[in-house]
Design a protein around this motif. Structure first.
Motif, short mmCIF file in Angstrom:
data_model
loop_
_atom_site.label_atom_id
_atom_site.label_comp_id
_atom_site.label_asym_id
_atom_site.label_seq_id
_atom_site.Cartn_x
_atom_site.Cartn_y
_atom_site.Cartn_z
N GLY A 1 0.81 -1.22 0.00
CA GLY A 1 0.00 0.00 0.00
C GLY A 1 0.84 1.26 0.00
N HIS A 2 2.16 1.10 -0.03
CA HIS A 2 3.01 2.30 -0.15
C HIS A 2 2.83 2.89 -1.55
N ARG A 3 3.48 4.03 -1.77
CA ARG A 3 3.16 4.76 -3.00
C ARG A 3 4.26 4.74 -4.07
N GLN B 1 5.07 1.90 -10.15
CA GLN B 1 5.08 0.51 -10.59
C GLN B 1 6.48 0.12 -11.04
N GLY B 2 6.92 -1.04 -10.60
CA GLY B 2 8.22 -1.54 -11.08
C GLY B 2 9.42 -0.93 -10.40
N CYS B 3 9.21 -0.18 -9.33
CA CYS B 3 10.33 0.48 -8.64
C CYS B 3 11.24 -0.57 -7.99
N ALA B 4 12.49 -0.63 -8.42
CA ALA B 4 13.41 -1.62 -7.83
C ALA B 4 14.01 -1.12 -6.52
N GLU B 5 13.83 0.16 -6.25
CA GLU B 5 14.37 0.72 -5.01
C GLU B 5 13.59 0.17 -3.81
N LEU C 1 2.64 11.72 5.80
CA LEU C 1 2.00 12.03 7.08
C LEU C 1 0.47 12.06 6.95
N PRO C 2 -0.31 11.44 7.79
CA PRO C 2 0.06 10.74 9.02
C PRO C 2 0.21 9.23 8.84
N LEU C 3 0.47 8.79 7.63
CA LEU C 3 0.55 7.34 7.39
C LEU C 3 2.00 6.88 7.36
N THR C 4 2.17 5.60 7.59
CA THR C 4 3.49 5.01 7.37
C THR C 4 3.30 3.55 7.01
N CYS C 5 4.22 3.02 6.21
CA CYS C 5 4.12 1.59 5.93
C CYS C 5 5.24 0.84 6.64
N CYS D 1 12.96 9.37 -2.43
CA CYS D 1 11.76 8.65 -2.87
C CYS D 1 11.22 7.72 -1.80
N MET D 2 12.13 6.95 -1.15
CA MET D 2 11.65 5.92 -0.24
C MET D 2 10.98 6.50 1.00
N GLU D 3 11.36 7.71 1.36
CA GLU D 3 10.66 8.34 2.47
C GLU D 3 9.29 8.86 2.00
N ILE D 4 9.30 9.48 0.84
CA ILE D 4 8.07 10.08 0.32
C ILE D 4 6.99 9.01 0.11
N ILE D 5 7.42 7.85 -0.42
CA ILE D 5 6.41 6.83 -0.74
C ILE D 5 5.99 6.03 0.51
N SER D 6 6.82 6.07 1.54
CA SER D 6 6.52 5.19 2.69
C SER D 6 5.87 5.93 3.86
N THR D 7 6.02 7.23 3.91
CA THR D 7 5.54 7.93 5.11
C THR D 7 4.83 9.25 4.80
#
Ligand SMILES: Cc1ncc(C[n+]2csc(CCOP(=O)(O)OP(=O)(O)O)c2C)c(N)n1
Ligand code: SF4
Length: 311
Positions: A22-24, A27-31, A62-66, A54-60
């Protein structure tokens, strides 16, 4: 350490996921795949300091986190400084008997911009001080989350929005900064390059990084379909082509000893790697030949380093 071909060899809980779905990521991101694999090895006793990328932006958002781990946001420039502070705090709390003496992995993570440009000073300090921490550079070869601007890890000739090719410009006009060798020059116990297209090689290196007594630096080529202008289903394939062409060799440096961890029988032409990527579309045969010559030289140099440092 032998490279095993099963996940069970590297983790007691192969099915555990520390990055919830459910992170953002695109598609196909190898990171994000690289992180998913790395954290299976690192496990739940891990504290993560993560710089903006990128990995911070897609994973957290605010106020969500994966993240299913203790995770701290740090500024673009100081992932290594914060990770080293956490490591020191844990050491002192242990000495005072305030926390149990169980192994804890302290991990700093940043993109190539956060590592080779703006975070280099903090990283160099942390490596020089010898903290027992793992630093992971997720190298997608540009500042992707802010709109594909060039970094010092962007390859020569690549299009980015701040290195646009044109009549008077080839695109990126400098050669990729050699971050793994800069890390190795700090004489730390463990440095490795890796790519999730070679997952077991990567898992092995993460495992080794958890075992050394001091800093470990992992430089992970993380294919970014969005910035590299490739179809999202080809991210794994492009990682393989990068390695097989010598564009991104897989090696490790253990206590100063260089060793290739994957040696292709012969390198494929770099053109095979570059031709399908939109970011290199504008390059002429002459320019690709120039890049090929540079890669040949660096490959030879790496082979000589492996030979010269053999125990
Ligand atoms: C001091 C500072 N300068 C600029 C920024 C804006 N900024 C945030 S992330 C980023 C680029 C990150 O690039 P990289 O580290 O390569 O990670 P990627 O997004 O490619 O994963 C920039 C320029 C910032 N947050 N702080
Ligand atoms: S821009 Fe690239 S690195 Fe960032 S989330 Fe998308 S595919 Fe991944």
């Amino acid at each position: 350490m032998k490279i095993y071909k099963t996940l069970e060899r590297y983790t007691e809980k192969p099915d555990a996921e520390y990055i919830a779905s459910g992170h953002r990521a695109c598609q196909g991101c190898a990171e994000v795949l690289a992180l998913r694999l790395a954290f299976k090895v690192l496990g739940k006793n891990t504290i993560l300091a993560m710089a903006t990328g990128c990995m911070e932006i897609i994973s957290t958002p605010l106020p969500l986190t994966c993240w299913r781990l203790p995770w701290i946001h740090v500024a673009f420039e100081n992932a290594a400084a914060v990770a080293s502070g956490i490591e020191s705090a844990i050491r002192i709390l242990r000495q005072k008997g305030k926390i149990p003496d169980v192994p804890i992995n302290v991990v700093g993570i940043a993109g190539d911009g956060g590592t080779s440009d703006i975070g280099l000073q903090a990283l160099s300090g942390a490596l020089e001080r010898g903290h027992r921490m793992i630093y992971i550079c997720l190298d997608n070869e540009a500042y992707m989350n802010t709109g594909i601007q060039r970094s010092s890890a962007t390859p020569y000739g690549a299009f980015t929005t701040t290195s646009p090719p044109g009549k008077k410009s080839i695109g990126q006009s400098t050669w990729k900064k050699d971050m793994p060798k800069i890390a190795a020059a700090h004489n730390i116990p463990y440095v490795a390059t890796a790519c999730p297209s070679y997952p077991f090689d990567f898992l092995n290196k993460v495992k080794k990084a958890t075992m050394v007594n001091g800093p470990a630096y992992l430089h992970v080529l993380s294919v970014c379909p969005t910035g590299w202008r490739i179809p999202s289903e080809l991210a794994i394939e492009y990682g393989r082509l990068a390695v097989r062409s010598g564009f991104f060799p897989l090696y490790e440096v253990e206590n100063g000893v260089f060793r290739l961890t994957y040696k292709p029988e012969s390198l494929i032409p770099v053109k095979e790697y570059m031709k399908g990527q939109g970011r290199f579309r504008h390059l002429t045969e002459k320019e690709i030949t120039e890049i090929q010559e540079r890669i040949n030289k660096e490959w030879e140099r790496l082979l000589r380093l492996c030979e010269a440092t053999k125990p």
